[in-house]
Motif scaffolding. Structure first.
Motif, PDB file in Angstrom:
ATOM      1  N   SER A  76      -5.946  -3.316  10.622  1.00  0.00           N
ATOM      2  CA  SER A  76      -5.977  -3.114   9.186  1.00  0.00           C
ATOM      3  C   SER A  76      -7.062  -2.750   8.449  1.00  0.00           C
ATOM      4  O   SER A  76      -8.159  -3.274   9.063  1.00  0.00           O
ATOM      5  N   ASP A  77      -7.042  -2.188   7.303  1.00  0.00           N
ATOM      6  CA  ASP A  77      -8.334  -1.581   6.588  1.00  0.00           C
ATOM      7  C   ASP A  77      -9.490  -2.868   6.426  1.00  0.00           C
ATOM      8  O   ASP A  77     -10.606  -2.406   6.597  1.00  0.00           O
ATOM      9  N   GLU A  78      -9.138  -4.059   6.216  1.00  0.00           N
ATOM     10  CA  GLU A  78     -10.252  -5.014   6.041  1.00  0.00           C
ATOM     11  C   GLU A  78     -10.601  -5.503   7.208  1.00  0.00           C
ATOM     12  O   GLU A  78     -11.708  -6.624   7.155  1.00  0.00           O
ATOM     13  N   ALA A  79     -10.049  -5.214   8.130  1.00  0.00           N
ATOM     14  CA  ALA A  79     -10.368  -5.989   9.562  1.00  0.00           C
ATOM     15  C   ALA A  79     -10.857  -5.060  10.683  1.00  0.00           C
ATOM     16  O   ALA A  79     -10.781  -5.302  11.795  1.00  0.00           O
ATOM     17  N   ALA A 160       7.870   3.933   0.531  1.00  0.00           N
ATOM     18  CA  ALA A 160       8.142   3.538   1.942  1.00  0.00           C
ATOM     19  C   ALA A 160       6.926   2.765   2.582  1.00  0.00           C
ATOM     20  O   ALA A 160       6.981   1.854   3.466  1.00  0.00           O
ATOM     21  N   ALA A 161       5.639   3.468   2.053  1.00  0.00           N
ATOM     22  CA  ALA A 161       4.452   3.013   2.785  1.00  0.00           C
ATOM     23  C   ALA A 161       4.169   1.478   2.617  1.00  0.00           C
ATOM     24  O   ALA A 161       3.834   0.747   3.339  1.00  0.00           O
ATOM     25  N   GLN A 162       4.676   1.005   1.471  1.00  0.00           N
ATOM     26  CA  GLN A 162       4.764  -0.508   1.088  1.00  0.00           C
ATOM     27  C   GLN A 162       5.495  -1.505   2.141  1.00  0.00           C
ATOM     28  O   GLN A 162       5.090  -2.405   2.219  1.00  0.00           O
ATOM     29  N   ASP A 163       6.677  -0.932   2.754  1.00  0.00           N
ATOM     30  CA  ASP A 163       7.202  -1.583   3.825  1.00  0.00           C
ATOM     31  C   ASP A 163       6.121  -2.282   4.803  1.00  0.00           C
ATOM     32  O   ASP A 163       6.444  -3.531   5.219  1.00  0.00           O
ATOM     33  N   GLY A 167       1.086  -4.230   0.095  1.00  0.00           N
ATOM     34  CA  GLY A 167       0.060  -4.219  -1.006  1.00  0.00           C
ATOM     35  C   GLY A 167      -1.448  -4.583  -0.526  1.00  0.00           C
ATOM     36  O   GLY A 167      -2.049  -5.189  -1.312  1.00  0.00           O
ATOM     37  N   ARG A 168      -1.723  -4.659   0.739  1.00  0.00           N
ATOM     38  CA  ARG A 168      -2.799  -5.013   1.361  1.00  0.00           C
ATOM     39  C   ARG A 168      -4.068  -4.225   1.037  1.00  0.00           C
ATOM     40  O   ARG A 168      -5.181  -4.841   1.192  1.00  0.00           O
ATOM     41  N   CYS A 169      -3.923  -3.135   0.955  1.00  0.00           N
ATOM     42  CA  CYS A 169      -5.084  -2.156   0.506  1.00  0.00           C
ATOM     43  C   CYS A 169      -4.752  -1.215  -0.705  1.00  0.00           C
ATOM     44  O   CYS A 169      -3.498  -0.916  -1.099  1.00  0.00           O
ATOM     45  N   SER A 170      -5.882  -1.071  -1.412  1.00  0.00           N
ATOM     46  CA  SER A 170      -5.826  -0.245  -2.950  1.00  0.00           C
ATOM     47  C   SER A 170      -5.443   1.142  -2.602  1.00  0.00           C
ATOM     48  O   SER A 170      -5.929   1.748  -1.444  1.00  0.00           O
ATOM     49  N   TYR A 208       3.650  -6.430  -5.067  1.00  0.00           N
ATOM     50  CA  TYR A 208       2.455  -5.695  -4.210  1.00  0.00           C
ATOM     51  C   TYR A 208       1.569  -5.357  -5.347  1.00  0.00           C
ATOM     52  O   TYR A 208       1.558  -4.653  -6.064  1.00  0.00           O
ATOM     53  N   PRO A 209       0.292  -6.186  -5.004  1.00  0.00           N
ATOM     54  CA  PRO A 209      -0.698  -6.095  -6.155  1.00  0.00           C
ATOM     55  C   PRO A 209      -1.708  -4.857  -5.958  1.00  0.00           C
ATOM     56  O   PRO A 209      -2.691  -5.001  -6.058  1.00  0.00           O
TER      57      PRO A 209
END
Ligand SMILES: NC(=O)c1ccc[n+]([C@@H]2O[C@H](COP(=O)([O-])OP(=O)(O)OC[C@H]3O[C@@H](n4cnc5c(N)ncnc54)[C@H](O)[C@@H]3O)[C@@H](O)[C@H]2O)c1
Length: 337
Positions: A76-79, A160-163, A167-170, A208-209
């Motif tokens: 995932s993006d932050e990892a 559907a992307a948020q499934d 909300g983990r990436c802007s 989802y923030p």
């Protein structure tokens, strides 16, 4: 004929993109997919079984034990940073998914780790390998449009992307970075000023923030203007996973890319869907499309047959623009990336 040793490749992250990379590597004649790794052991095991690779739950164990030449980092993006650093330290060439990272500190650390180890670093800005975007850039580079005046891009995806993402990436980092890179590539100039606005509420109310939509104006050093429109709130019933466009206007010509019409649609009792014919089509066991081109290019780069089609500095510049879009939207100020 001399036998060419196959490149021994591992994939870190057995999610959507890791599976895509693994399946394409497994079918590339010059590659042996040796290992896949995921902190979710069951995901690693399932993908390993499907592709004939060994499964690992830990990057250190994989890079230490699998005798690899190269890895794809599809976490995932932050990892991205930790697996990139571990692989570079072991002397492995790196293909890392976009965005290179979610902070400049992580991006710089990844570039530095690759430099120090003397390994190739390719960032998976896949649109550079989409035949339509590639042909568009070639036409622009050949002067067919004259000097680029404006570039408009739309990246509009379904909720559907948020499934998966939850909300983990802007929005600018996950989707926008594709188009900010394309704009720099098309215009051939640096972004010097960003203004932006974001619309929030719909996804936040679902927990989802992240932004629902983002609009950014990019001023280039050349004087060109970029307009980047993003959202990921299209309804689930939309006939494709998204609607992606680019319009380029030069002083002697223009061009348009529209990816919604794939040339293949299927209708049942309730709806019509557009099926993929460009991203990752598979024909009689052969993979095609932009992801195949991207991974085949990575093999060329590792084998020193081609310079990287996207330099690490381009990926860092696209990240800088995405972060500037976030800051500009949050503050209402004009921001220099
Ligand atoms: N090029 C494209 O068009 C495109 C499309 C979607 C996603 N992406 C990018 O691909 C990357 C992955 O996204 P995804 O959609 O496949 O996500 P995903 O959630 O489907 O998969 C990510 C996987 O990484 C694993 N993981 C996280 N940290 C790990 C670690 N330290 N070691 C091993 N495994 C770890 C997770 O368990 C998960 O299985 C992101 O950077 C994303 O932006 C690119």
């Amino acid at each position: 004929m001399a036998r060419v040793e196959r490149l021994r490749v591992g994939v870190v992250g057995a999610g959507v993109m890791g599976e895509r990379h693994a399946r394409i590597y497994a079918a590339l004649p010059e590659v042996e997919l040796v290992a896949v790794c995921d902190v979710r052991e069951d995901a690693a095991r399932r993908l390993a079984q499907a592709t004939g690779a060994a499964a690992y739950a830990d990057v250190a164990a994989m890079v230490g034990g699998a005798r690899l030449d190269a890895v794809s980092v599809c976490t995932s993006d932050e990892a991205h940073r930790a697996p990139c650093e571990a692989a570079a330290r072991a002397g492995l060439h790196l293909l890392v998914e976009k965005p290179i990272a979610t902070t400049l500190a992580d991006a710089d650390a990844i570039v530095e780790a690759a430099d120090r180890a003397g390994v190739a670093l390719l960032v998976g800005h896949c649109l550079r390998f989409d035949p339509r975007y590639h042909a568009a850039q070639a036409a622009i580079a050949a002067g067919e449009l004259g000097t680029v005046q404006t570039v408009y891009t739309r990246r509009s995806n379904t909720v559907a992307a948020q499934d998966r993402l939850r909300g983990r990436c802007s929005l600018p980092l996950f989707l926008g970075v594709h188009d900010y890179d394309v704009m720099r590539w098309f215009v051939g100039s640096e972004v010097v000023e960003v203004t932006a606005a974001a619309k929030r509420g719909l996804l936040e109310r679902r927990g989802y923030p992240v932004e629902d939509a983002s609009g950014a104006l990019l001023r280039f050093a050349s004087g060109a203007l970029g307009i980047a429109e993003l959202n990921w709130i299209l309804p689930r019933g939309f006939p494709a996973s998204g609607d992606h466009r680019a319009d380029v206007v030069g002083d002697r010509g223009s061009l348009q890319i529209a990816t919604l019409e794939t040339g293949l649609s299927r209708t049942d009792e309730t709806r019509t869907v557009r099926l993929d014919a460009h991203a990752a089509p598979e024909v009689h066991g052969h993979h095609g499309g932009m992801f195949h081109f991207e991974l085949a290019h990575f093999v060329d780069v590792v084998r020193r047959r081609a310079p990287a089609a996207i330099a690490p500095a381009d990926a860092v510049a696209a990240l800088r623009v995405a972060l500037a879009v976030e800051r500009a939207a949050a503050t209402g100020a004009r921001v220099a990336p």
